[in-house]
Design a protein around this motif. Structure first.
Motif, PDB file in Angstrom:
ATOM      1  N   TYR A   1     114.523 -54.268 -39.860  1.00  0.00           N
ATOM      2  CA  TYR A   1     115.181 -54.970 -39.030  1.00  0.00           C
ATOM      3  C   TYR A   1     114.014 -55.915 -38.474  1.00  0.00           C
ATOM      4  O   TYR A   1     113.172 -55.601 -37.814  1.00  0.00           O
ATOM      5  CB  TYR A   1     115.963 -54.286 -37.757  1.00  0.00           C
ATOM      6  CG  TYR A   1     117.174 -53.604 -38.293  1.00  0.00           C
ATOM      7  CD1 TYR A   1     118.166 -54.094 -37.684  1.00  0.00           C
ATOM      8  CD2 TYR A   1     117.012 -52.163 -38.883  1.00  0.00           C
ATOM      9  CE1 TYR A   1     119.418 -53.289 -37.875  1.00  0.00           C
ATOM     10  CE2 TYR A   1     118.093 -51.736 -39.353  1.00  0.00           C
ATOM     11  CZ  TYR A   1     119.321 -52.061 -38.578  1.00  0.00           C
ATOM     12  OH  TYR A   1     120.610 -51.332 -39.002  1.00  0.00           O
ATOM     13  N   ASP A   2     114.360 -57.303 -38.626  1.00  0.00           N
ATOM     14  CA  ASP A   2     113.410 -58.371 -38.070  1.00  0.00           C
ATOM     15  C   ASP A   2     114.149 -59.548 -37.905  1.00  0.00           C
ATOM     16  O   ASP A   2     115.211 -60.118 -38.143  1.00  0.00           O
ATOM     17  CB  ASP A   2     112.387 -58.512 -39.044  1.00  0.00           C
ATOM     18  CG  ASP A   2     112.381 -59.266 -40.273  1.00  0.00           C
ATOM     19  OD1 ASP A   2     112.264 -60.358 -40.285  1.00  0.00           O
ATOM     20  OD2 ASP A   2     112.831 -58.487 -41.272  1.00  0.00           O
TER      21      ASP A   2
ATOM     22  N   ASP B   1     117.725 -63.121 -36.532  1.00  0.00           N
ATOM     23  CA  ASP B   1     118.155 -61.667 -36.852  1.00  0.00           C
ATOM     24  C   ASP B   1     118.949 -61.076 -38.151  1.00  0.00           C
ATOM     25  O   ASP B   1     119.881 -61.635 -38.632  1.00  0.00           O
ATOM     26  CB  ASP B   1     119.071 -61.163 -35.770  1.00  0.00           C
ATOM     27  CG  ASP B   1     118.212 -61.650 -34.353  1.00  0.00           C
ATOM     28  OD1 ASP B   1     117.272 -60.999 -34.038  1.00  0.00           O
ATOM     29  OD2 ASP B   1     119.043 -62.677 -33.744  1.00  0.00           O
ATOM     30  N   HIS B   2     117.925 -60.245 -38.893  1.00  0.00           N
ATOM     31  CA  HIS B   2     118.633 -59.812 -39.991  1.00  0.00           C
ATOM     32  C   HIS B   2     118.226 -58.403 -40.456  1.00  0.00           C
ATOM     33  O   HIS B   2     117.154 -57.932 -39.687  1.00  0.00           O
ATOM     34  CB  HIS B   2     118.460 -60.748 -41.373  1.00  0.00           C
ATOM     35  CG  HIS B   2     116.937 -61.089 -41.399  1.00  0.00           C
ATOM     36  ND1 HIS B   2     116.294 -61.813 -40.670  1.00  0.00           N
ATOM     37  CD2 HIS B   2     116.033 -60.516 -42.534  1.00  0.00           C
ATOM     38  CE1 HIS B   2     114.988 -61.694 -41.114  1.00  0.00           C
ATOM     39  NE2 HIS B   2     114.851 -60.880 -42.085  1.00  0.00           N
ATOM     40  N   ARG B   3     118.786 -57.835 -41.657  1.00  0.00           N
ATOM     41  CA  ARG B   3     118.529 -56.454 -41.943  1.00  0.00           C
ATOM     42  C   ARG B   3     118.209 -56.296 -43.442  1.00  0.00           C
ATOM     43  O   ARG B   3     118.949 -56.967 -44.220  1.00  0.00           O
ATOM     44  CB  ARG B   3     119.510 -55.450 -41.539  1.00  0.00           C
ATOM     45  CG  ARG B   3     119.133 -54.184 -41.970  1.00  0.00           C
ATOM     46  CD  ARG B   3     120.419 -53.055 -41.776  1.00  0.00           C
ATOM     47  NE  ARG B   3     121.420 -53.443 -42.926  1.00  0.00           N
ATOM     48  CZ  ARG B   3     122.341 -52.451 -43.103  1.00  0.00           C
ATOM     49  NH1 ARG B   3     122.307 -51.287 -42.488  1.00  0.00           N
ATOM     50  NH2 ARG B   3     123.276 -52.724 -43.993  1.00  0.00           N
TER      51      ARG B   3
ATOM     52  N   TYR C   1     121.959 -59.757 -39.276  1.00  0.00           N
ATOM     53  CA  TYR C   1     122.268 -58.569 -37.973  1.00  0.00           C
ATOM     54  C   TYR C   1     122.811 -59.192 -36.874  1.00  0.00           C
ATOM     55  O   TYR C   1     121.860 -60.434 -36.339  1.00  0.00           O
ATOM     56  CB  TYR C   1     120.845 -57.891 -37.951  1.00  0.00           C
ATOM     57  CG  TYR C   1     120.955 -56.891 -36.825  1.00  0.00           C
ATOM     58  CD1 TYR C   1     121.677 -55.699 -36.758  1.00  0.00           C
ATOM     59  CD2 TYR C   1     120.324 -57.073 -35.487  1.00  0.00           C
ATOM     60  CE1 TYR C   1     121.850 -54.735 -35.720  1.00  0.00           C
ATOM     61  CE2 TYR C   1     120.233 -56.054 -34.560  1.00  0.00           C
ATOM     62  CZ  TYR C   1     121.037 -54.920 -34.762  1.00  0.00           C
ATOM     63  OH  TYR C   1     121.142 -54.067 -33.667  1.00  0.00           O
TER      64      TYR C   1
ATOM     65  N   LEU D   1     119.798 -52.454 -30.980  1.00  0.00           N
ATOM     66  CA  LEU D   1     118.981 -52.582 -32.149  1.00  0.00           C
ATOM     67  C   LEU D   1     118.197 -51.333 -32.424  1.00  0.00           C
ATOM     68  O   LEU D   1     118.112 -50.885 -33.556  1.00  0.00           O
ATOM     69  CB  LEU D   1     117.671 -53.668 -32.037  1.00  0.00           C
ATOM     70  CG  LEU D   1     116.846 -53.790 -32.787  1.00  0.00           C
ATOM     71  CD1 LEU D   1     117.156 -54.272 -33.941  1.00  0.00           C
ATOM     72  CD2 LEU D   1     115.525 -54.652 -32.194  1.00  0.00           C
TER      73      LEU D   1
ATOM     74  N   ASP E   1     120.756 -48.960 -34.037  1.00  0.00           N
ATOM     75  CA  ASP E   1     121.223 -49.206 -35.453  1.00  0.00           C
ATOM     76  C   ASP E   1     120.029 -48.871 -36.194  1.00  0.00           C
ATOM     77  O   ASP E   1     120.444 -48.075 -37.232  1.00  0.00           O
ATOM     78  CB  ASP E   1     121.408 -50.586 -35.404  1.00  0.00           C
ATOM     79  CG  ASP E   1     122.753 -51.103 -34.593  1.00  0.00           C
ATOM     80  OD1 ASP E   1     123.619 -50.201 -34.282  1.00  0.00           O
ATOM     81  OD2 ASP E   1     123.027 -52.369 -34.153  1.00  0.00           O
ATOM     82  N   PHE E   2     118.921 -48.972 -35.815  1.00  0.00           N
ATOM     83  CA  PHE E   2     117.632 -48.910 -36.725  1.00  0.00           C
ATOM     84  C   PHE E   2     117.653 -47.332 -37.265  1.00  0.00           C
ATOM     85  O   PHE E   2     117.595 -46.926 -38.166  1.00  0.00           O
ATOM     86  CB  PHE E   2     116.431 -49.331 -36.121  1.00  0.00           C
ATOM     87  CG  PHE E   2     115.357 -49.038 -37.138  1.00  0.00           C
ATOM     88  CD1 PHE E   2     114.950 -49.720 -38.302  1.00  0.00           C
ATOM     89  CD2 PHE E   2     114.325 -47.865 -36.613  1.00  0.00           C
ATOM     90  CE1 PHE E   2     113.844 -49.249 -39.081  1.00  0.00           C
ATOM     91  CE2 PHE E   2     113.172 -47.660 -37.164  1.00  0.00           C
ATOM     92  CZ  PHE E   2     112.873 -48.311 -38.455  1.00  0.00           C
TER      93      PHE E   2
END
Length: 128
Positions: free
Chosen positions: A64-65, A88-90, A99, A107, A110-111
């Motif tokens: 995730y970043d 934000d995306h995964r 994301y 966050l 979810d991670f």
């Protein structure tokens, strides 16, 4: 607005994890990077973050970043999907999806949910 609904809810928890890494079993390991940045269009929440899970060989299995704008979609739709969204995306096993960042706590939840799911799929017992 309830405390847990604030966009900055849990920001100190996330920031305090910066630089943390830990093996979670079966050779899989986690790395967390999170620092404050000036809020902008790409990072309106004022955090630059990268939460990653790596396999025994070092390959990223999950991430995730918001380090860059992701390439999502194909053809002309790729460009239009990038406008107006943050960064934000995964990354999940080579596939990239948007994301929707809500709070630092969400966050992290979810991670860790995805980490547990991957370990379960791989038959690796969860170690706490």
């Amino acid at each position: 607005m309830a405390t847990g609904d604030r966009p900055d809810f849990g920001i100190e928890t996330l920031l305090n994890l910066h630089g943390w890494s830990h093996e979670v079993g079966g050779g899989f390991w986690i790395s967390v990077k999170a620092v404050r940045v000036l809020p902008n269009e790409g990072r309106p929440h004022g955090i630059s973050y990268s939460l990653t899970m790596h396999g025994a060989g070092g390959e990223r299995v999950l991430g995730y970043d918001n380090a860059h704008r992701p390439d999502i979609g194909a053809g002309p739709a790729r460009r239009s999907r990038r406008r107006g969204r943050g960064r934000d995306h995964r990354h999940l096993r080579g596939r990239v999806t948007w994301y929707d960042f809500e709070t630092p706590v969400k966050l992290l939840e979810d991670f860790w949910y995805d980490v547990q799911k991957i370990l379960e799929e791989e038959g690796v017992p969860w170690t706490e």
